[in-house]
Scaffold this motif. Structure first.
Motif, mmCIF file in Angstrom:
data_model
loop_
_atom_site.group_PDB
_atom_site.id
_atom_site.type_symbol
_atom_site.label_atom_id
_atom_site.label_comp_id
_atom_site.label_asym_id
_atom_site.label_seq_id
_atom_site.Cartn_x
_atom_site.Cartn_y
_atom_site.Cartn_z
ATOM 1 N N TYR A 5 13.313 -6.057 34.737
ATOM 2 C CA TYR A 5 14.476 -6.109 35.626
ATOM 3 C C TYR A 5 14.130 -6.874 36.903
ATOM 4 O O TYR A 5 14.918 -7.707 37.380
ATOM 5 C CB TYR A 5 14.938 -4.697 35.981
ATOM 6 N N LEU A 6 12.951 -6.593 37.430
ATOM 7 C CA LEU A 6 12.502 -7.273 38.639
ATOM 8 C C LEU A 6 12.485 -8.787 38.440
ATOM 9 O O LEU A 6 12.897 -9.551 39.320
ATOM 10 C CB LEU A 6 11.099 -6.778 39.009
ATOM 11 N N ILE A 43 17.202 2.636 41.156
ATOM 12 C CA ILE A 43 17.245 3.548 40.014
ATOM 13 C C ILE A 43 18.135 4.741 40.346
ATOM 14 O O ILE A 43 18.239 5.162 41.507
ATOM 15 C CB ILE A 43 15.819 4.026 39.646
ATOM 16 N N VAL A 85 8.040 0.711 40.923
ATOM 17 C CA VAL A 85 7.884 0.594 39.475
ATOM 18 C C VAL A 85 6.604 1.306 39.038
ATOM 19 O O VAL A 85 6.591 2.070 38.072
ATOM 20 C CB VAL A 85 7.845 -0.886 39.047
ATOM 21 N N LYS A 113 9.510 -2.801 43.587
ATOM 22 C CA LYS A 113 10.491 -1.715 43.580
ATOM 23 C C LYS A 113 11.774 -2.178 42.895
ATOM 24 O O LYS A 113 12.101 -3.366 42.904
ATOM 25 C CB LYS A 113 10.829 -1.281 45.008
ATOM 26 N N VAL A 114 12.487 -1.223 42.324
ATOM 27 C CA VAL A 114 13.783 -1.514 41.711
ATOM 28 C C VAL A 114 14.737 -0.366 42.011
ATOM 29 O O VAL A 114 14.303 0.773 42.248
ATOM 30 C CB VAL A 114 13.664 -1.685 40.173
ATOM 31 N N LYS A 116 9.722 2.710 30.515
ATOM 32 C CA LYS A 116 10.331 2.658 31.847
ATOM 33 C C LYS A 116 9.679 1.558 32.692
ATOM 34 O O LYS A 116 10.365 0.748 33.313
ATOM 35 C CB LYS A 116 10.178 4.014 32.544
ATOM 36 N N GLN A 153 11.452 -1.902 33.991
ATOM 37 C CA GLN A 153 11.573 -2.095 35.432
ATOM 38 C C GLN A 153 10.932 -3.408 35.876
ATOM 39 O O GLN A 153 11.474 -4.106 36.734
ATOM 40 C CB GLN A 153 10.955 -0.905 36.169
ATOM 41 N N ASN A 209 15.948 9.529 37.857
ATOM 42 C CA ASN A 209 14.595 9.393 38.370
ATOM 43 C C ASN A 209 13.983 10.745 38.740
ATOM 44 O O ASN A 209 12.843 11.052 38.376
ATOM 45 C CB ASN A 209 14.588 8.467 39.587
ATOM 46 N N GLU A 266 15.748 3.149 45.907
ATOM 47 C CA GLU A 266 14.763 2.157 45.504
ATOM 48 C C GLU A 266 13.447 2.859 45.257
ATOM 49 O O GLU A 266 12.942 3.566 46.125
ATOM 50 C CB GLU A 266 14.600 1.094 46.598
ATOM 51 N N TYR A 282 21.881 6.006 44.002
ATOM 52 C CA TYR A 282 20.618 5.399 43.625
ATOM 53 C C TYR A 282 19.681 5.264 44.814
ATOM 54 O O TYR A 282 20.086 5.328 45.968
ATOM 55 C CB TYR A 282 20.850 4.032 42.967
#
Length: 309
Positions: A92-93, A44, A11, A41-42, A85, A89, A49, A8, A6
Protein backbone atom coordinates in the motif's frame (compact mmCIF):
# COMPACT_ATOMS: atom_id res chain seq x y z
CA UNK A 1 -12.88 5.47 6.17
CA UNK A 2 -13.40 8.69 8.19
CA UNK A 3 -10.57 10.31 10.14
CA UNK A 4 -12.40 9.38 13.33
CA UNK A 5 -12.19 5.68 12.47
CA UNK A 6 -8.56 5.40 11.48
CA UNK A 7 -5.09 6.13 12.78
CA UNK A 8 -1.64 6.08 11.24
CA UNK A 9 0.29 3.05 12.39
CA UNK A 10 3.78 1.71 11.88
CA UNK A 11 3.92 -1.09 9.31
CA UNK A 12 6.68 -2.66 11.37
CA UNK A 13 5.37 -2.41 14.96
CA UNK A 14 7.10 -0.29 17.58
CA UNK A 15 8.12 -3.31 19.64
CA UNK A 16 10.00 -4.68 16.61
CA UNK A 17 11.69 -1.36 15.83
CA UNK A 18 12.82 -1.01 19.45
CA UNK A 19 13.95 -4.61 19.83
CA UNK A 20 16.21 -4.48 16.78
CA UNK A 21 17.18 -0.80 17.00
CA UNK A 22 15.68 0.04 13.61
CA UNK A 23 14.34 3.58 14.14
CA UNK A 24 16.98 5.16 11.93
CA UNK A 25 17.59 2.20 9.60
CA UNK A 26 16.14 2.22 6.09
CA UNK A 27 13.68 0.05 4.16
CA UNK A 28 14.46 -0.38 0.45
CA UNK A 29 11.58 0.25 -1.95
CA UNK A 30 10.95 -1.07 -5.46
CA UNK A 31 12.14 2.14 -7.12
CA UNK A 32 15.50 1.70 -5.37
CA UNK A 33 14.88 4.55 -2.96
CA UNK A 34 14.83 4.20 0.82
CA UNK A 35 12.61 5.28 3.70
CA UNK A 36 13.54 5.17 7.37
CA UNK A 37 11.58 2.59 9.33
CA UNK A 38 10.15 5.12 11.79
CA UNK A 39 8.36 6.78 8.84
CA UNK A 40 6.98 3.55 7.38
CA UNK A 41 3.36 4.18 8.35
CA UNK A 42 -0.03 3.61 6.75
CA UNK A 43 -3.62 4.50 7.71
CA UNK A 44 -5.52 1.66 9.33
CA UNK A 45 -8.96 1.11 10.85
CA UNK A 46 -8.74 1.61 14.63
CA UNK A 47 -11.07 -1.27 15.45
CA UNK A 48 -9.27 -3.70 13.14
CA UNK A 49 -5.86 -2.61 14.38
CA UNK A 50 -6.56 -2.45 18.11
CA UNK A 51 -8.99 -5.33 18.48
CA UNK A 52 -8.62 -7.95 15.76
CA UNK A 53 -5.05 -7.51 14.56
CA UNK A 54 -3.98 -6.38 18.02
CA UNK A 55 -4.57 -9.83 19.45
CA UNK A 56 -2.35 -11.42 16.82
CA UNK A 57 0.29 -8.70 17.22
CA UNK A 58 0.59 -9.32 20.94
CA UNK A 59 0.94 -13.07 20.48
CA UNK A 60 3.65 -12.60 17.82
CA UNK A 61 5.52 -10.10 20.00
CA UNK A 62 5.50 -12.42 22.98
CA UNK A 63 6.41 -15.55 21.02
CA UNK A 64 9.28 -13.97 19.09
CA UNK A 65 10.72 -12.55 22.32
CA UNK A 66 10.70 -16.02 23.87
CA UNK A 67 12.29 -17.55 20.78
CA UNK A 68 12.01 -20.15 18.04
CA UNK A 69 10.23 -22.90 20.00
CA UNK A 70 7.65 -20.47 21.31
CA UNK A 71 6.75 -19.25 17.82
CA UNK A 72 6.26 -22.83 16.62
CA UNK A 73 3.45 -23.15 19.18
CA UNK A 74 1.41 -20.40 17.56
CA UNK A 75 -1.22 -21.20 14.98
CA UNK A 76 -0.08 -21.15 11.38
CA UNK A 77 -3.02 -18.90 10.60
CA UNK A 78 -1.90 -16.19 13.06
CA UNK A 79 1.64 -16.17 11.64
CA UNK A 80 0.24 -16.08 8.12
CA UNK A 81 -2.09 -13.14 8.88
CA UNK A 82 0.66 -11.17 10.66
CA UNK A 83 2.98 -11.57 7.67
CA UNK A 84 0.17 -10.85 5.20
CA UNK A 85 -0.62 -7.62 7.06
CA UNK A 86 2.98 -6.44 6.68
CA UNK A 87 3.09 -7.51 3.04
CA UNK A 88 -0.05 -5.54 2.16
CA UNK A 89 0.92 -2.49 4.19
CA UNK A 90 4.29 -2.22 2.45
CA UNK A 91 2.52 -2.72 -0.87
CA UNK A 92 0.00 0.00 0.00
CA UNK A 93 2.83 2.35 0.89
CA UNK A 94 4.37 1.81 -2.55
CA UNK A 95 1.06 2.68 -4.23
CA UNK A 96 1.15 6.05 -2.43
CA UNK A 97 4.79 7.08 -2.92
CA UNK A 98 5.97 8.60 -6.23
CA UNK A 99 8.13 6.44 -8.48
CA UNK A 100 10.20 9.49 -9.33
CA UNK A 101 10.55 12.10 -6.59
CA UNK A 102 11.72 14.70 -9.14
CA UNK A 103 8.82 14.05 -11.51
CA UNK A 104 5.64 13.00 -9.67
CA UNK A 105 3.69 12.94 -12.93
CA UNK A 106 5.14 9.45 -13.53
CA UNK A 107 2.78 8.15 -10.87
CA UNK A 108 3.28 5.86 -7.90
CA UNK A 109 5.96 3.20 -7.46
CA UNK A 110 3.29 0.54 -7.86
CA UNK A 111 0.10 1.16 -9.85
CA UNK A 112 -2.80 -0.01 -7.71
CA UNK A 113 -5.01 -0.84 -10.70
CA UNK A 114 -2.58 -3.53 -11.78
CA UNK A 115 -2.78 -5.17 -8.37
CA UNK A 116 -6.52 -5.33 -7.79
CA UNK A 117 -7.21 -8.58 -9.61
CA UNK A 118 -3.99 -10.32 -8.58
CA UNK A 119 -4.34 -9.66 -4.86
CA UNK A 120 -8.09 -9.67 -4.32
CA UNK A 121 -8.17 -13.27 -3.12
CA UNK A 122 -5.39 -13.08 -0.53
CA UNK A 123 -6.66 -9.68 0.64
CA UNK A 124 -9.87 -11.50 1.52
CA UNK A 125 -7.89 -13.79 3.84
CA UNK A 126 -6.93 -10.79 5.98
CA UNK A 127 -10.54 -10.80 7.11
CA UNK A 128 -9.84 -14.02 8.99
CA UNK A 129 -8.34 -11.75 11.67
CA UNK A 130 -11.86 -10.54 12.53
CA UNK A 131 -14.09 -13.44 11.48
CA UNK A 132 -13.74 -17.19 11.34
CA UNK A 133 -12.44 -18.70 8.11
CA UNK A 134 -12.48 -22.47 7.61
CA UNK A 135 -10.22 -24.27 5.16
CA UNK A 136 -11.57 -27.84 4.85
CA UNK A 137 -8.81 -29.05 2.53
CA UNK A 138 -5.91 -26.71 1.72
CA UNK A 139 -4.51 -23.75 3.64
CA UNK A 140 -4.12 -20.58 1.49
CA UNK A 141 -0.34 -20.49 1.55
CA UNK A 142 2.97 -21.91 2.75
CA UNK A 143 4.43 -20.85 6.10
CA UNK A 144 8.02 -22.05 6.53
CA UNK A 145 9.86 -21.43 9.81
CA UNK A 146 13.53 -22.20 10.43
CA UNK A 147 16.01 -21.55 13.25
CA UNK A 148 18.77 -19.03 12.49
CA UNK A 149 21.95 -17.90 14.23
CA UNK A 150 21.85 -14.56 16.04
CA UNK A 151 24.24 -11.64 15.93
CA UNK A 152 25.50 -9.72 18.92
CA UNK A 153 24.56 -6.47 17.17
CA UNK A 154 20.78 -6.03 17.47
CA UNK A 155 19.97 -4.43 14.11
CA UNK A 156 21.68 -7.26 12.22
CA UNK A 157 19.12 -9.68 13.67
CA UNK A 158 16.34 -8.22 11.55
CA UNK A 159 15.86 -8.76 7.82
CA UNK A 160 12.83 -8.21 5.60
CA UNK A 161 12.41 -8.72 1.85
CA UNK A 162 9.27 -9.24 -0.19
CA UNK A 163 8.48 -10.21 -3.76
CA UNK A 164 5.22 -8.79 -5.11
CA UNK A 165 5.36 -10.90 -8.28
CA UNK A 166 5.75 -14.13 -6.32
CA UNK A 167 3.33 -12.85 -3.66
CA UNK A 168 5.81 -13.88 -0.99
CA UNK A 169 8.05 -12.48 1.74
CA UNK A 170 10.77 -13.41 4.17
CA UNK A 171 11.43 -11.96 7.59
CA UNK A 172 14.15 -12.77 10.11
CA UNK A 173 13.59 -11.94 13.78
CA UNK A 174 16.60 -13.00 15.82
CA UNK A 175 16.76 -16.78 15.77
CA UNK A 176 13.49 -17.03 13.86
CA UNK A 177 13.38 -17.10 10.06
CA UNK A 178 9.99 -17.04 8.34
CA UNK A 179 9.29 -17.48 4.62
CA UNK A 180 5.70 -17.18 3.39
CA UNK A 181 4.18 -17.84 -0.03
CA UNK A 182 0.72 -16.35 0.37
CA UNK A 183 -1.25 -17.95 -2.45
CA UNK A 184 0.13 -21.41 -3.27
CA UNK A 185 -2.25 -23.59 -1.22
CA UNK A 186 0.71 -24.87 0.81
CA UNK A 187 2.33 -26.34 -2.30
CA UNK A 188 5.88 -25.18 -1.61
CA UNK A 189 5.76 -26.04 2.06
CA UNK A 190 4.97 -29.61 1.02
CA UNK A 191 7.60 -29.57 -1.75
CA UNK A 192 10.34 -28.57 0.72
CA UNK A 193 9.26 -30.84 3.56
CA UNK A 194 12.13 -33.32 3.10
CA UNK A 195 14.69 -30.57 2.49
CA UNK A 196 13.60 -28.65 5.60
CA UNK A 197 13.84 -31.81 7.67
CA UNK A 198 17.46 -32.25 6.51
CA UNK A 199 18.26 -28.62 7.32
CA UNK A 200 17.40 -29.26 10.97
CA UNK A 201 20.66 -31.21 11.18
CA UNK A 202 22.62 -27.97 10.82
CA UNK A 203 20.37 -25.72 12.95
CA UNK A 204 20.75 -22.92 13.62
CA UNK A 205 21.31 -21.84 10.03
CA UNK A 206 23.71 -19.05 9.14
CA UNK A 207 21.70 -15.96 8.00
CA UNK A 208 23.19 -16.40 4.52
CA UNK A 209 21.84 -19.96 4.44
CA UNK A 210 18.43 -18.57 5.34
CA UNK A 211 18.78 -16.00 2.55
CA UNK A 212 19.69 -18.78 0.12
CA UNK A 213 16.68 -20.82 1.19
CA UNK A 214 14.40 -17.85 0.52
CA UNK A 215 15.98 -17.35 -2.91
CA UNK A 216 15.31 -20.99 -3.83
CA UNK A 217 11.70 -20.86 -2.66
CA UNK A 218 10.99 -17.51 -4.31
CA UNK A 219 12.51 -18.70 -7.58
CA UNK A 220 10.51 -21.93 -7.64
CA UNK A 221 7.38 -19.96 -6.76
CA UNK A 222 8.12 -17.67 -9.73
CA UNK A 223 8.07 -20.71 -12.05
CA UNK A 224 4.65 -21.83 -10.83
CA UNK A 225 2.34 -21.68 -13.86
CA UNK A 226 -1.03 -22.02 -12.14
CA UNK A 227 -3.32 -19.44 -10.52
CA UNK A 228 -5.01 -20.30 -7.27
CA UNK A 229 -8.78 -19.97 -7.29
CA UNK A 230 -11.29 -20.48 -4.51
CA UNK A 231 -14.99 -20.66 -3.82
CA UNK A 232 -16.28 -19.15 -0.58
CA UNK A 233 -19.45 -20.14 1.23
CA UNK A 234 -20.84 -18.21 4.19
CA UNK A 235 -22.00 -20.55 6.93
CA UNK A 236 -23.22 -20.07 10.49
CA UNK A 237 -19.80 -20.87 11.92
CA UNK A 238 -17.90 -18.58 9.52
CA UNK A 239 -16.67 -18.46 5.94
CA UNK A 240 -15.73 -21.75 4.29
CA UNK A 241 -13.00 -21.51 1.65
CA UNK A 242 -12.66 -24.31 -0.89
CA UNK A 243 -9.78 -24.14 -3.34
CA UNK A 244 -9.99 -25.47 -6.85
CA UNK A 245 -7.31 -28.10 -7.59
CA UNK A 246 -4.10 -26.48 -8.78
CA UNK A 247 -3.44 -29.17 -11.35
CA UNK A 248 -6.91 -28.94 -12.87
CA UNK A 249 -7.39 -30.99 -16.02
CA UNK A 250 -3.93 -30.24 -17.37
CA UNK A 251 -1.10 -32.78 -17.35
CA UNK A 252 1.43 -29.98 -17.57
CA UNK A 253 3.78 -29.81 -14.54
CA UNK A 254 2.88 -27.16 -11.95
CA UNK A 255 6.22 -25.44 -12.45
CA UNK A 256 8.15 -24.45 -15.53
CA UNK A 257 11.62 -25.87 -16.07
CA UNK A 258 14.38 -24.86 -13.62
CA UNK A 259 16.89 -22.54 -15.35
CA UNK A 260 20.13 -22.27 -13.40
CA UNK A 261 21.07 -18.84 -14.75
CA UNK A 262 17.62 -17.46 -13.83
CA UNK A 263 17.82 -18.90 -10.32
CA UNK A 264 21.26 -17.28 -9.92
CA UNK A 265 19.58 -13.87 -10.37
CA UNK A 266 17.34 -14.61 -7.40
CA UNK A 267 20.31 -15.89 -5.40
CA UNK A 268 22.27 -12.74 -6.22
CA UNK A 269 19.43 -10.42 -5.24
CA UNK A 270 18.26 -12.13 -2.06
CA UNK A 271 21.78 -12.80 -0.78
CA UNK A 272 23.09 -9.39 -1.75
CA UNK A 273 25.92 -10.79 -3.86
CA UNK A 274 27.28 -10.05 -7.36
CA UNK A 275 25.73 -12.26 -10.01
CA UNK A 276 29.21 -13.32 -11.15
CA UNK A 277 29.87 -14.78 -7.72
CA UNK A 278 26.61 -16.73 -7.74
CA UNK A 279 26.95 -18.32 -11.17
CA UNK A 280 29.74 -19.11 -13.57
CA UNK A 281 29.33 -20.91 -16.87
CA UNK A 282 28.61 -23.64 -17.67
CA UNK A 283 26.95 -24.76 -14.42
CA UNK A 284 28.97 -23.61 -11.41
CA UNK A 285 26.43 -22.39 -8.88
CA UNK A 286 27.17 -20.91 -5.46
CA UNK A 287 25.65 -22.59 -2.40
CA UNK A 288 26.14 -21.89 1.29
CA UNK A 289 24.08 -24.92 2.25
CA UNK A 290 25.65 -27.84 0.34
CA UNK A 291 29.08 -28.63 -1.03
CA UNK A 292 29.74 -30.11 -4.49
CA UNK A 293 28.95 -33.59 -3.18
CA UNK A 294 25.65 -32.55 -1.61
CA UNK A 295 26.96 -32.58 1.97
CA UNK A 296 25.34 -30.04 4.30
CA UNK A 297 27.61 -27.21 5.43
CA UNK A 298 27.89 -25.57 8.85
CA UNK A 299 29.04 -21.98 9.36
CA UNK A 300 29.43 -19.78 12.41
CA UNK A 301 28.84 -16.05 12.49
CA UNK A 302 32.11 -14.23 12.30
CA UNK A 303 32.08 -11.37 9.78
CA UNK A 304 30.50 -8.08 10.82
CA UNK A 305 28.18 -8.01 7.83
CA UNK A 306 27.29 -11.68 8.13
CA UNK A 307 28.68 -12.64 4.74
CA UNK A 308 30.56 -15.89 4.36
CA UNK A 309 33.86 -15.43 2.58
Amino acid sequence: MSKRNYSEEHVFPKWLLKRYDLWNEKLGLLNKTFIVYRKVKVPICKVCNNTHLGRIEKSIEKATKQGFKSLLKLSKEDIYIWCLKIFFQVLYLETRLPANIKDKSEGAIVQIEALMQKYTQIHMFLNSARMRFNYPENFPGSVIIVKVQEYKKLKLNFDFMDNIDCVAMRIRLGEIGIIVCFDDQGLHQDMFKTHLKKLKKIYPLHPMQFAELSAIIFYIRSTMNRTTKSVTIERENGVEVNFLPLRGLSRKPLHDEWVVSDYAKFLSFYCGLPYEKCFQMPNQLLSYTKDDRGKLLRFKLSDKDGKIS
